[in-house]
Write an enzyme that holds these catalytic residues in place. Structure first.
Site, PDB file in Angstrom:
ATOM      1  N   LYS A  37      21.966  16.357 -20.156  1.00  0.00           N
ATOM      2  CA  LYS A  37      21.557  16.349 -21.574  1.00  0.00           C
ATOM      3  C   LYS A  37      22.418  17.255 -22.458  1.00  0.00           C
ATOM      4  CE  LYS A  37      17.021  14.439 -21.496  1.00  0.00           C
ATOM      5  NZ  LYS A  37      16.576  14.442 -20.067  1.00  0.00           N
ATOM      6  N   GLU A  65      12.511  16.585 -30.528  1.00  0.00           N
ATOM      7  CA  GLU A  65      11.282  16.501 -29.754  1.00  0.00           C
ATOM      8  C   GLU A  65      11.664  16.555 -28.286  1.00  0.00           C
ATOM      9  OE1 GLU A  65      12.198  13.532 -31.507  1.00  0.00           O
ATOM     10  OE2 GLU A  65      13.214  12.792 -29.711  1.00  0.00           O
ATOM     11  N   SER A 116      21.678  12.803 -12.178  1.00  0.00           N
ATOM     12  CA  SER A 116      21.552  13.269 -13.568  1.00  0.00           C
ATOM     13  C   SER A 116      21.101  14.717 -13.722  1.00  0.00           C
ATOM     14  CB  SER A 116      20.602  12.343 -14.338  1.00  0.00           C
ATOM     15  OG  SER A 116      19.357  12.244 -13.681  1.00  0.00           O
TER      16      SER A 116
HETATM   17  C1  PLP Z   1      15.905  13.415 -19.453  1.00  0.00           C
HETATM   18  C2  PLP Z   1      16.404  13.090 -18.114  1.00  0.00           C
HETATM   19  C3  PLP Z   1      16.625  11.762 -17.694  1.00  0.00           C
HETATM   20  C4  PLP Z   1      16.283  10.575 -18.549  1.00  0.00           C
HETATM   21  O1  PLP Z   1      16.967  10.485 -19.749  1.00  0.00           O
HETATM   22  P1  PLP Z   1      18.139   9.431 -19.982  1.00  0.00           P
HETATM   23  O2  PLP Z   1      18.386   9.497 -21.440  1.00  0.00           O
HETATM   24  O3  PLP Z   1      17.654   8.100 -19.534  1.00  0.00           O
HETATM   25  O4  PLP Z   1      19.293   9.873 -19.176  1.00  0.00           O
HETATM   26  C5  PLP Z   1      17.144  11.543 -16.433  1.00  0.00           C
HETATM   27  N1  PLP Z   1      17.420  12.567 -15.594  1.00  0.00           N
HETATM   28  C6  PLP Z   1      17.216  13.848 -15.957  1.00  0.00           C
HETATM   29  C7  PLP Z   1      17.545  14.928 -14.979  1.00  0.00           C
HETATM   30  C8  PLP Z   1      16.707  14.166 -17.221  1.00  0.00           C
HETATM   31  O5  PLP Z   1      16.505  15.446 -17.563  1.00  0.00           O
END
Ligand code: PLP
Length: 393
Positions: free
Chosen positions: A91, A113, A378
């Site tokens: 993010k 948010e 992610s």
């Molecule tokens: C917020 C988050 C997501 C989901 O958000 P996307 O916009 O779909 O990437 C996925 N993995 C993690 C670790 C997150 O913090």
């Protein structure tokens, strides 16, 4: 031919996208759209963005060859380690890009948010870095469930305002943040995924595209190829997936697999499988797929991972899944938990529960020998430790 990541003038990817906003917000959104187009190709902006990604976020993140997953499933399986970014997830790539735009626009107050608190933490972080006032709306229920992230956001100097309407979760916090923006159009609204009115989906995808840019370079080095055979990523709103897929959308040889949250089962009434269950409609300023009842009321999503617990999906994903370019698979809570545990014990990497959904897709694929597969990890699982340990066998 137009690239799949490009929109038309009005912000549509084919059928989905656009900017469905109240008249009062039009000047703010138009100002942002112009600034984004101007600075996207501006060398000094690019230099500042890249320098922070390198020295502050810690990029490039490694592309790690997982021997254990490759042995178990066949093929050559790589993990793109977004879990190693500063603040623990992808993010921050996007919040850095947007805060630099806010600075160019001479904004001093940022509003956002957050659901699980990850975007709130990433936003509070970059606001501290650039000395901006930061206001984060968060559902009252989420504030209880995600207390450690609320503490982090406050410790970074941001203000957290509880959203007490509706189900007191993410969509209510989003409504409150948009209300704040309408009343204070000079505030910069920093959106955390490829959702919202144009230009947000394009802009967030672009800021996250550093992920696939690095994958290309790293695979050339490690495997001598220009692209992988498959890329797998989880989808909440869809920003990590958009970033991991970005440079491969127009390369038809690469299979792209989006993974959504099946919750307790796609047909159970308790899931966040938006691409499969969603119908076209408008949510938070964009025409896309969303989970709704027969009266068009948004239905409450469920997923064990707060980051996937969103009733909509970004318009780029709605379009590319709808057209068949991207495959979409739903993974249930229990399978995500199993795969988090397997990665922790076999590789010593505790993945975020969101990312564990992407790992679980390996059970559903026919993998050829020597096939190169990249899974976008992610985020890291620190934030999920209480859920993970409650479900330990
Ligand atoms: C917020 C988050 C997501 C989901 O958000 P996307 O916009 O779909 O990437 C996925 N993995 C993690 C670790 C997150 O913090």
């Amino acid at each position: 031919m137009k690239s799949l990541v490009e929109t038309d003038e009005l912000g549509f990817y084919g059928k989905f996208g656009g900017a469905y906003i109240p008249e009062l917000l039009y000047p703010a959104v138009e100002e942002l759209r112009k600034a984004y187009l101007k600075y996207k190709d501006d060398t000094s902006f690019e230099d500042e963005f890249k320098a922070l990604l390198k020295d502050y976020v810690g990029r490039p993140t490694p592309l790690y060859y997982s021997e254990k997953l490759s042995e178990k499933y066949g093929g050559k399986i790589y993990l793109k380690r977004e879990d190693l970014c500063h603040t623990g997830a992808h993010k921050i790539n996007n919040t850095i890009g947007q805060i630099l735009l806010a600075k160019r626009l001479n904004k001093t107050q940022i509003v956002a948010e957050t659901g699980a608190g990850q975007h709130g933490v990433a936003t509070a972080t970059v606001c501290a870095l650039l000395g901006m006032e930061c206001i984060i709306y968060m559902g009252e229920k989420d504030m209880e469930r995600q207390a450690p992230n609320v503490q982090r956001i406050k410790y970074l100097g941001a203000k957290v305002i509880p959203a007490v309407s509706g189900s007191k979760t993410l969509k209510d916090a989003t409504n409150e943040a948009i209300r704040h923006w309408i009343n204070n159009p000079d505030t910069f609204y920093l959106i955390g995924s490829v959702v919202g009115p144009h230009p947000y989906p394009s802009m967030v995808a672009y800021f996250q595209s550093v992920i696939s840019e690095e994958i290309i370079r790293q695979l050339q080095e490690k495997e001598g190829v220009n692209h992988p055979d498959k890329v797998i990523a989880c989808v909440g709103g869809g920003s990590n997936a958009a970033g991991a897929f970005y440079h491969f959308y127009d390369v038809p040889e690469v299979d792209l697999i989006a993974v959504e949250a099946g919750g307790l089962g796609v047909k159970s009434g308790k899931s966040a499988a938006t691409a499969q269950l969603g119908k076209p409609g408008v949510i938070h300023g964009s025409y896309t797929l969303l989970m709704q009842d027969e009266f068009g009321q948004i239905t409450e999503p469920h997923s064990i991972s707060a980051g996937l617990d969103y009733p909509g999906i970004g318009p780029l994903h709605a379009e590319t899944i709808h057209s068949g370019r991207v495959d979409c698979i739903a993974i249930n809570d229990d399978k995500a938990l199993d795969h988090a545990s397997f990665l922790a014990k076999s590789e010593g990497i505790i993945p975020a529960l969101e990312s564990s959904h992407a790992l679980a897709v390996l059970d559903h694929l026919k993998i050829k020998k020597d096939e190169i597969i990249v899974i976008n990890l992610s985020g890291r699982g620190d934030k999920d430790m209480s859920t993970l340990t409650q479900n330990m066998e």
